[in-house]
Design a protein around this motif. Structure first.
Motif, short mmCIF file in Angstrom:
data_model
loop_
_atom_site.label_atom_id
_atom_site.label_comp_id
_atom_site.label_asym_id
_atom_site.label_seq_id
_atom_site.Cartn_x
_atom_site.Cartn_y
_atom_site.Cartn_z
N VAL A 1 1.04 -1.11 -0.04
CA VAL A 1 0.15 0.26 -0.21
C VAL A 1 0.75 1.23 0.06
CG1 VAL A 1 -1.58 1.53 1.83
CG2 VAL A 1 -1.88 -1.53 0.93
N GLU A 2 2.19 1.13 0.91
CA GLU A 2 2.63 3.04 0.89
C GLU A 2 3.20 2.54 -0.28
OE1 GLU A 2 6.12 4.89 4.18
OE2 GLU A 2 5.01 2.55 4.24
N SER A 3 3.91 2.11 -0.65
CA SER A 3 4.72 1.86 -2.48
C SER A 3 3.71 2.11 -3.32
CB SER A 3 6.20 1.05 -2.04
OG SER A 3 4.93 -0.28 -2.73
N CYS A 4 3.45 1.57 -3.75
CA CYS A 4 2.03 2.37 -4.56
C CYS A 4 1.45 3.32 -4.13
CB CYS A 4 0.98 0.94 -4.41
SG CYS A 4 1.21 -0.55 -5.24
N ASP A 5 0.88 3.31 -3.15
CA ASP A 5 0.20 5.27 -2.96
C ASP A 5 1.20 6.12 -3.11
OD1 ASP A 5 -2.31 6.50 -1.62
OD2 ASP A 5 -1.58 6.65 0.63
N LEU A 6 2.74 6.28 -3.06
CA LEU A 6 3.72 7.06 -3.43
C LEU A 6 3.87 7.20 -4.78
CD1 LEU A 6 6.42 6.14 -0.78
CD2 LEU A 6 5.66 7.66 -1.60
N ALA A 7 3.57 5.90 -5.24
CA ALA A 7 3.47 5.63 -6.94
C ALA A 7 2.26 6.82 -7.74
CB ALA A 7 3.67 4.75 -7.73
N ALA A 8 1.43 6.33 -6.74
CA ALA A 8 -0.39 7.51 -7.76
C ALA A 8 0.18 8.86 -7.27
CB ALA A 8 -1.10 6.82 -6.60
N LYS A 9 0.35 9.10 -5.83
CA LYS A 9 1.35 10.22 -5.64
C LYS A 9 1.62 11.47 -6.28
CE LYS A 9 -0.79 10.17 -0.91
NZ LYS A 9 -0.42 10.26 0.35
N ALA A 10 2.51 10.30 -7.24
CA ALA A 10 4.14 10.52 -8.30
C ALA A 10 3.59 10.59 -9.45
CB ALA A 10 5.43 9.87 -7.76
N CYS A 11 2.70 10.18 -9.82
CA CYS A 11 1.92 10.15 -10.96
C CYS A 11 1.46 11.53 -11.83
CB CYS A 11 1.38 9.41 -11.40
SG CYS A 11 0.12 8.55 -13.08
N PRO A 12 2.69 12.07 -12.81
CA PRO A 12 1.66 13.11 -13.28
C PRO A 12 0.92 13.63 -13.59
CG PRO A 12 3.90 12.70 -14.16
CD PRO A 12 3.43 11.81 -13.05
N VAL A 13 0.30 12.16 -14.98
CA VAL A 13 -1.05 12.63 -15.31
C VAL A 13 -2.42 11.20 -14.26
CG1 VAL A 13 -0.43 12.50 -17.38
CG2 VAL A 13 -0.34 10.32 -16.13
#
Length: 76
Positions: A56-68
């Motif tokens: 959850v934590e790493s995927c949440d970071l990926a979702a927040k970092a995604c510019p689109v």
């Protein structure tokens, strides 16, 4: 259960998701877009369902970092 969804068609290939969650994401050598590993495709939405709540934590970071903003993470 953790549900991670990727709208791959809208991916711009920035690689942020791979940097934040390398176990769940990788970049395709064919088209340079993100791939959600072990996901199922349903009409362009790639979905990963997992009972491993440690992602959850790493995927949440990926979702927040995604510019689109094409990654969603839900914890049920």
């Amino acid at each position: 259960m953790v549900i991670v969804t990727l709208q791959r068609a809208k991916c711009i290939g920035c690689n942020y998701c791979v940097e934040m969650a390398p176990v769940q994401f990788q970049m395709s050598k064919k088209d340079g877009k993100s791939v959600l590993i072990h996901s199922q495709n349903a009409k362009g939405f790639f979905t990963l369902k997992s009972y491993d709540h440690t992602i959850v934590e790493s995927c949440d970071l990926a979702a927040k970092a995604c510019p689109v903003k094409i990654i969603t993470v839900k914890e049920i």
